[in-house]
Structures are given as structure tokens and as C-alpha cells.
Design an enzyme around this catalytic site. Sequence first.
Site, mmCIF file in Angstrom:
data_model
loop_
_atom_site.group_PDB
_atom_site.id
_atom_site.type_symbol
_atom_site.label_atom_id
_atom_site.label_comp_id
_atom_site.label_asym_id
_atom_site.label_seq_id
_atom_site.Cartn_x
_atom_site.Cartn_y
_atom_site.Cartn_z
ATOM 1 N N GLU A 44 0.836 -1.199 0.000
ATOM 2 C CA GLU A 44 0.000 0.000 0.000
ATOM 3 C C GLU A 44 0.875 1.254 0.000
ATOM 4 O O GLU A 44 1.881 1.336 0.715
ATOM 5 C CB GLU A 44 -0.890 0.009 1.249
ATOM 6 C CG GLU A 44 -1.759 1.257 1.376
ATOM 7 C CD GLU A 44 -2.566 1.302 2.662
ATOM 8 O OE1 GLU A 44 -3.544 2.067 2.711
ATOM 9 O OE2 GLU A 44 -2.220 0.574 3.618
ATOM 10 N N LYS A 130 -8.968 3.253 -3.035
ATOM 11 C CA LYS A 130 -9.414 2.817 -1.708
ATOM 12 C C LYS A 130 -10.720 3.506 -1.357
ATOM 13 O O LYS A 130 -10.835 4.737 -1.410
ATOM 14 C CB LYS A 130 -8.330 3.150 -0.685
ATOM 15 C CG LYS A 130 -8.528 2.536 0.690
ATOM 16 C CD LYS A 130 -7.309 2.831 1.571
ATOM 17 C CE LYS A 130 -7.374 2.128 2.910
ATOM 18 N NZ LYS A 130 -6.174 2.408 3.728
ATOM 19 N N CYS A 164 -5.475 -2.591 2.480
ATOM 20 C CA CYS A 164 -5.415 -2.505 3.940
ATOM 21 C C CYS A 164 -6.784 -2.744 4.563
ATOM 22 O O CYS A 164 -7.367 -3.796 4.370
ATOM 23 C CB CYS A 164 -4.792 -1.171 4.352
ATOM 24 S SG CYS A 164 -3.962 -1.220 5.965
#
Length: 308
Positions: A44, A130, A164
Amino acid sequence: MAGVTAAVVQIGGYLFDTPRTLAKAHDVIAEAAQRGARVVVLPEAYLGGYPKGLTFGVTVGARTTPGREEFRRYFESAVTVPGPETDALAALAQDLGIHLVVGAIERCGGTLYCVALFLGPGGFLGKHRKLMPTAGERLIWGMGDGSTMPVIDTGNGRVAAAICWENYMPLFRTAMYAKGVDLWCAPSVDDRESWQVTMRHIAVEGRCFVLCANQYLVRADLPSDVHPVQGEDPGTVLIDGGSVIVSPLGEVLAGPLRGGEGILTAELDLDDLARARFDLDTTGHYARPDVFTLVVDDRPKPGVGPPP
């Protein structure tokens, strides 16, 4: 189905120095390919940086002038998509004949997004933004929408990404399972032991291979003129890895890796996907659509534009 060798790369970038970070990525990706990897995953926010321990001068109801300057440097380190960095990664993927999933910070207009970039022998293939930045990340990143949730058919399995703590979103996972993910890529910076439980759970729940690439980051990788809350000792570990590869039945095939940078590889028997789905397909024969429904809005949501 055939087998494929996959690699997860555990490295940290150099905050505010994207060219140096990109050069490091080039070297480790080439090394992973030399080890036989045809699918390679990086952590990430690798390109553009994960500013672990920085506050950007924020308290509730106030921002500081130094914090705004720190954000300016971060903003300028982000990449455009597509742009020079994605062009370089696409060229590398083409040269090596591999597929890449690379965590990055995307600059679009006046907003930054945490993204996963997909690249392969065909060039730049797409991105995932994200959906929900976590806690302090909301100060520096915008939220993605349902229009960037691709599943890429590599010819050696269908690849997607959850970044994540998106991996903690049950409805997001369900939507992605329904798209037929075979190789679930999880670029991350969560180095806690509990994260390993999550990676194994998703492998079992989704009946997919999980490829988690985490950063390994130390204080020395940050510029000397920024001040992370963890302290100033150059050897202080800010993110301690935990990269791992898991089978569709939850077996750990490689890792977790801690205490330094490195590359984990595993030979994935893609026939294991069908073997695992024999008794569990959460959006197929194990679903109850007569009881539960999930509606996914995959339309782009620009801040300014025509009505939907």
C-alpha cells in the site's frame, strides 16, 4: 488450470522522493521476475509514500502553516494515473511478461487517493481507489467510489485488490467475491499479528489465494526534517511488514515476513480454487439470495458533473 508463481514484495519507499522509490521498485520487481514470478504485488502507498507517524499539524478545528507545507511536499510526491510512473511500470511489466499490482498515492485535481495500480504485458490495465481511508488517513486522502473495483483476467487467474482495512469491509468483500476473484491482492501497512488472521479468513471465505504485500519502513527512510511521533532514531521501525501468501483453504504458503525487506514467492496450484469451492462459494451455491441482497453502485461519482 495451470499453476502460476506469485510474489509479494516487502519494501518501504522514500517519503517525498518518488523517483528514487520508483527506481527501487524496478530493481525488486525484476528480481521477483528472475525468481519466476508472473504476478507481483507491492505494498500500500508504496509510490508516493505512507507517512507513518506524521501529523501534518492537525488538531481538531485547526491546521498549522508547517503542516500545510508538509502536505504540499506529500502532494507533489503523488503520481498521476496514467502518468510517467505508470508508463514506466507498464513498460517493465511488458518487458518481463508479468502482471503487477502496485500501491500508490494518486494525485487527481486537488485530491489525493490511495490506489492499487494494475499493469501487465498489455500495459496499464486499471486502478482501484481505496473506498474508505482509515482514521488519520482521512485527513490526507479522498474516498474512492464503486467505479474503480476491477477484476483483471491475467490468463493465470483473475486478480483484484483490497487495500489494507478495506479487507475489513464485509460488503466490499462480497461484491468482489461475486466478480470471481482468484488472486486476492492485499497491499497493506498493517503489521499487527491480528492482520494475519484476517488474511487467512479472507482466503477461506473467498476461496481464493491471498497475496498480502506489506511495507517495511524505518525512520531513516523519512527525510531528516520531518518528525514522526515514534522518534528520531534512524533505526526505529515504523512498519514491520508481515507480508504473507495464503491458499484458498487458509494454509500459509509463504511468510509472514518480519524484521526487514524481502520477497516472498509461492507456486500457486490454480486447481486448488475448484477444490476449495467444492463446499463453499459465498456468492454462489452457499449464498441465500432469497434472504439477502446486495446492491453495488458502480457509477463514477465526480464532485462536479451531470446528474446521474
